[in-house]
Design a protein around this motif. Structure first.
Motif, short mmCIF file in Angstrom:
data_model
loop_
_atom_site.label_atom_id
_atom_site.label_comp_id
_atom_site.label_asym_id
_atom_site.label_seq_id
_atom_site.Cartn_x
_atom_site.Cartn_y
_atom_site.Cartn_z
N ASP A 40 45.83 33.63 35.24
CA ASP A 40 45.17 34.46 34.24
C ASP A 40 43.65 34.32 34.33
OD1 ASP A 40 44.01 34.58 31.22
OD2 ASP A 40 45.69 35.96 31.45
N ARG A 41 42.95 35.42 34.51
CA ARG A 41 41.50 35.39 34.67
C ARG A 41 40.81 34.84 33.42
NH1 ARG A 41 40.29 40.28 34.29
NH2 ARG A 41 38.10 40.09 34.84
N ASN A 60 34.61 40.69 30.85
CA ASN A 60 35.37 41.21 31.99
C ASN A 60 34.70 40.76 33.29
OD1 ASN A 60 37.42 42.62 33.26
ND2 ASN A 60 36.24 44.52 33.35
N THR A 64 37.98 35.94 41.57
CA THR A 64 38.98 35.92 42.64
C THR A 64 39.51 34.50 42.80
OG1 THR A 64 37.27 35.60 44.33
CG2 THR A 64 37.98 37.87 43.88
N GLN A 83 46.54 39.55 44.60
CA GLN A 83 45.60 39.92 43.54
C GLN A 83 45.00 41.26 43.95
OE1 GLN A 83 42.16 37.38 42.98
NE2 GLN A 83 41.71 38.21 40.95
N ARG A 84 45.21 42.27 43.15
CA ARG A 84 44.80 43.62 43.54
C ARG A 84 43.28 43.73 43.66
NH1 ARG A 84 46.76 47.53 46.38
NH2 ARG A 84 48.76 46.90 45.51
N THR A 85 42.55 43.31 42.63
CA THR A 85 41.08 43.31 42.66
C THR A 85 40.59 42.10 41.87
OG1 THR A 85 40.66 44.54 40.60
CG2 THR A 85 41.12 45.85 42.59
N TYR A 87 39.25 42.16 39.19
CA TYR A 87 39.41 42.44 37.77
C TYR A 87 40.88 42.40 37.36
CZ TYR A 87 34.52 43.80 37.95
OH TYR A 87 33.16 43.78 38.11
N HIS A 88 41.74 41.92 38.25
CA HIS A 88 43.16 41.74 37.96
C HIS A 88 43.52 40.26 38.06
CE1 HIS A 88 43.08 46.03 39.05
NE2 HIS A 88 44.17 46.14 38.32
N ASP A 89 44.58 39.86 37.34
CA ASP A 89 45.08 38.49 37.46
C ASP A 89 45.67 38.27 38.85
OD1 ASP A 89 44.38 38.02 34.82
OD2 ASP A 89 46.39 38.50 34.05
N GLU A 149 52.38 44.29 42.92
CA GLU A 149 51.79 43.78 41.69
C GLU A 149 52.34 44.49 40.45
OE1 GLU A 149 50.03 45.03 44.17
OE2 GLU A 149 48.68 43.50 44.97
N GLU A 150 52.87 45.69 40.66
CA GLU A 150 53.36 46.48 39.53
C GLU A 150 54.77 46.10 39.11
OE1 GLU A 150 50.96 50.66 40.18
OE2 GLU A 150 52.77 50.32 41.36
#
Length: 249
Positions: A40-41, A60, A64, A83-85, A87-89, A149-150
């Motif tokens: 979790d970011r 936000n 990474t 990790q997609r980007t 800005y994603h977990d 990731e989805e």
């Protein structure tokens, strides 16, 4: 003097809180069952000095992760990371085998891409014996309209399993593995809206296959990935678009 003592005590408590946030964490995946651990970011952001200097305001921030064994640059062969980007977990996932039983330590390092700060944590992975149920009957679905990731989040897995249960008419099953089509040699999709990588979802059960799945899995030279299912009711669409020509038992 009393004020000084209070300040020292408060500082010690704060230091303890900060240190305890990133104490070692233990997880217990089981052989033959999909394991998922989310990085979790917001959680790791609390370890950055910039977060503490802004009085704990979560922003936000692009973060990474890198993940590796504490004594090796790679992860165990069964454990994947995605990790997609920034800005994603991040997500650690995979399915251990009997050969993986035992303890391994994964070092997670979080990088703040704005301030170049880093923080880290050890994840202690204790791979345990398989579950009591034996998943003798396994089927693999290819979902065309999703990225890995989805489908990894637990709520999405549950939605998929609810649909499988309606076909299988059994509650004794579990997701054994989830694999991106890219890990099977698939091509990276063009950057066009709606194009997805595709995901293989392996489901196992102690209950024999329903007849409709057995019929779907029979080879058919005329089958194309545009055809509707022959025997099973398509209760997956539109959330999960299944390639019914690519069902494997």
């Amino acid at each position: 003097m009393a004020i000084h003592r209070v300040w020292v005590y408060a500082s010690a408590v704060l230091l303890t809180i900060i240190c305890s946030i990133f104490a070692d964490q233990t997880v217990d995946p089981k052989v033959g069952v999909l394991f998922l651990h989310v990085l979790d970011r917001g959680y790791y952001q609390e370890g950055f000095r910039s977060f503490q200097e802004t009085y704990g305001i979560i922003t936000n921030t692009p973060i990474t992760f890198s993940t590796n064994l504490d004594d090796h640059p790679d992860r165990p062969r069964w454990l994947r990371f995605t990790q997609r980007t920034a800005y994603h977990d991040g997500m650690l996932y995979g399915t251990p085998t009997a050969e993986d039983i035992g303890q391994r330590i994964i070092e997670v390092t979080a990088y703040n891409r704005k301030t170049f700060e880093t923080t880290s944590q050890n994840i202690i992975i204790n791979v345990e014996q398989p579950m009591e149920f034996k998943f003798l009957y396994q089927v693999e679905f290819f979902v065309k309209n999703r990225d890995v990731e989805e489908v990894l989040p637990l709520e999405v897995q549950k939605h998929f399993m609810d649909r499988v249960e309606r076909i299988w008419e059994s509650s004794h099953f579990s997701i054994i593995n989830i694999t991106s089509a890219l890990d099977r040699g698939g091509r990276v999709p063009l950057p066009i809206e709606g194009r997805k990588e595709g995901v293989y979802i392996n489901v196992g059960s102690s209950t024999p296959f329903p007849s409709c799945l057995e019929e779907e899995a029979r080879p058919d030279e005329l089958c194309t990935d545009q055809l509707e299912p022959i025997s099973c009711e398509d209760i997956f669409s539109p959330h999960f678009i299944i390639n019914w020509c690519n069902i494997t038992l």
